[in-house]
Design a protein around this motif. Structure first.
Motif, short mmCIF file in Angstrom:
data_model
loop_
_atom_site.label_atom_id
_atom_site.label_comp_id
_atom_site.label_asym_id
_atom_site.label_seq_id
_atom_site.Cartn_x
_atom_site.Cartn_y
_atom_site.Cartn_z
N PHE A 167 -8.38 3.54 3.01
CA PHE A 167 -7.94 2.82 4.20
C PHE A 167 -7.16 3.66 5.21
CE2 PHE A 167 -7.72 -0.10 0.45
CZ PHE A 167 -8.88 -0.80 0.71
N GLY A 168 -6.89 4.92 4.89
CA GLY A 168 -6.10 5.75 5.79
C GLY A 168 -4.62 5.72 5.41
N THR A 169 -3.87 6.72 5.89
CA THR A 169 -2.48 6.87 5.49
C THR A 169 -1.59 5.71 5.94
OG1 THR A 169 -2.71 9.28 5.59
CG2 THR A 169 -0.47 8.40 5.56
N ALA A 170 -1.66 5.37 7.22
CA ALA A 170 -0.79 4.32 7.75
C ALA A 170 -1.06 2.98 7.06
CB ALA A 170 -0.98 4.19 9.26
N LYS A 171 -2.34 2.64 6.96
CA LYS A 171 -2.69 1.36 6.32
C LYS A 171 -2.37 1.41 4.83
CE LYS A 171 -4.27 -2.79 6.68
NZ LYS A 171 -5.55 -3.06 7.36
N GLY A 172 -2.57 2.58 4.22
CA GLY A 172 -2.29 2.73 2.79
C GLY A 172 -0.83 2.47 2.47
N LYS A 173 0.07 2.99 3.31
CA LYS A 173 1.50 2.77 3.10
C LYS A 173 1.86 1.30 3.23
CE LYS A 173 3.04 7.34 4.65
NZ LYS A 173 3.80 8.10 5.68
N TYR A 174 1.23 0.64 4.20
CA TYR A 174 1.48 -0.79 4.39
C TYR A 174 0.99 -1.60 3.19
CZ TYR A 174 1.24 -5.49 6.31
OH TYR A 174 1.38 -6.85 6.51
N LEU A 175 -0.19 -1.26 2.69
CA LEU A 175 -0.73 -1.96 1.52
C LEU A 175 0.16 -1.77 0.31
CD1 LEU A 175 -4.54 -1.13 1.80
CD2 LEU A 175 -3.43 -3.29 2.30
N PHE A 176 0.69 -0.56 0.14
CA PHE A 176 1.54 -0.29 -1.02
C PHE A 176 2.84 -1.10 -0.92
CE2 PHE A 176 4.54 2.32 -3.53
CZ PHE A 176 3.84 2.33 -4.73
N GLN A 177 3.39 -1.22 0.28
CA GLN A 177 4.59 -2.03 0.47
C GLN A 177 4.30 -3.49 0.16
OE1 GLN A 177 7.71 -1.06 1.05
NE2 GLN A 177 8.32 -3.22 0.85
N GLN A 178 3.14 -3.96 0.60
CA GLN A 178 2.74 -5.34 0.31
C GLN A 178 2.57 -5.56 -1.18
OE1 GLN A 178 2.34 -7.97 2.67
NE2 GLN A 178 3.49 -6.43 3.80
N LEU A 179 2.07 -4.55 -1.87
CA LEU A 179 1.90 -4.64 -3.32
C LEU A 179 3.25 -4.78 -4.02
CD1 LEU A 179 0.33 -4.42 -5.98
CD2 LEU A 179 0.40 -1.93 -5.72
N LYS A 180 4.22 -3.97 -3.61
CA LYS A 180 5.54 -4.03 -4.24
C LYS A 180 6.18 -5.41 -4.06
CE LYS A 180 7.33 -0.30 -2.34
NZ LYS A 180 8.31 0.77 -2.07
N GLU A 181 5.96 -6.00 -2.89
CA GLU A 181 6.51 -7.34 -2.65
C GLU A 181 5.74 -8.39 -3.44
OE1 GLU A 181 6.40 -7.95 1.54
OE2 GLU A 181 7.79 -6.29 2.00
#
Length: 247
Positions: free
Chosen positions: A85-99
């Motif tokens: 998904f790309g770096t920016a989207k990947g970071k957002y997805l990972f944050q969503q996962l943690k939540e």
């Protein structure tokens, strides 16, 4: 485009060009109009597609079967997110996962929602999830059960699932071999300050003591240092807990 130009001149050529692109993508199976889980480049980095939302739920369901996301698991997940998904989207997805891990999850619903994926898509998702369960050096039967249910509810062929399972076993052996060089198990005992042969109650007591000592909200250490130490304690405890079969 040529037909459009012959019929309506410049305007027709313009329309014909885009119609041609659409027909080409449709014939090659690339048209997102018929793809329920498509993810276009125009999608915001801070918005989840249906596919991404369901994938996060499945990841959360597996990770909730242990106490924390280990460093190795975080790297594994981020690497996949960045690649897909790309770096920016990947970071957002990972944050969503943690939540999402902190909330109740209904993985049956998300598994069923992904039933419409093609065979190759199902294999990709289950391979990714299976790879995550193999990062940790010790088996987690609860995670294995969740993953098998996910595959069944996605409508994956049993033969495909068994192939992935066998490949996963080899992957786990590879991770275990790489960890032997640093003697990960001995390191976990050292971090918690316990010896081999420790009882379940002794292990839990040592863990609770260190959690209180290094909790970021209660320690005098710098925030980043405390967080790193707290993470190390959590990973060591999870390692020994699963290795010794302690609930």
């Amino acid at each position: 485009m040529i037909l459009g130009a012959m019929r309506f001149r410049m305007f027709g050529a313009f329309i014909g060009f885009f119609v041609g692109i659409f027909l080409e993508e449709l014939l090659e199976g690339k048209s997102s109009i018929f793809d329920v889980f498509s993810n276009t480049n125009e999608e915001s980095d801070h918005k989840l597609s249906a596919y991404q939302a369901h994938l996060i739920v499945l990841l959360a369901a597996i990770l909730k079967k242990q106490r924390v996301i280990t460093t190795e698991e975080s790297r594994y997940i981020l690497k996949y997110f960045y690649r897909q998904f790309g770096t920016a989207k990947g970071k957002y997805l990972f944050q969503q996962l943690k939540e999402r891990i902190e909330e109740p999850v209904d993985f049956s619903r998300s598994s069923a929602a992904l039933k419409g994926l093609r065979r190759e898509g199902k294999i990709q998702v289950v391979k990714f999830l299976f790879g995550l369960t193999q990062v940790y050096p010790y088996p987690n039967l609860d995670q294995d059960k969740v993953l098998e249910r996910i595959a069944q509810q996605m409508g994956m062929a049993q033969m495909d699932f068994e192939r992935i399972r066998q490949a996963g076993k080899q992957q786990r052996q590879g991770y275990a071999s790489s960890r032997q060089t640093v003697n990960y198990s001995d390191r976990a005992y050292q971090v918690l300050g316990v010896k081999k042969g420790v009882t379940a109650e002794e292990l839990k007591k040592a863990y609770r003591k260190l959690v209180l000592k290094y909790h970021p909200d209660k320690t005098a250490l710098a925030k980043e240092q405390a967080a790193a130490k707290f993470q190390e304690v959590q990973e060591a405890y999870d390692s020994l807990r699963m290795q010794l079969g302690i609930k």
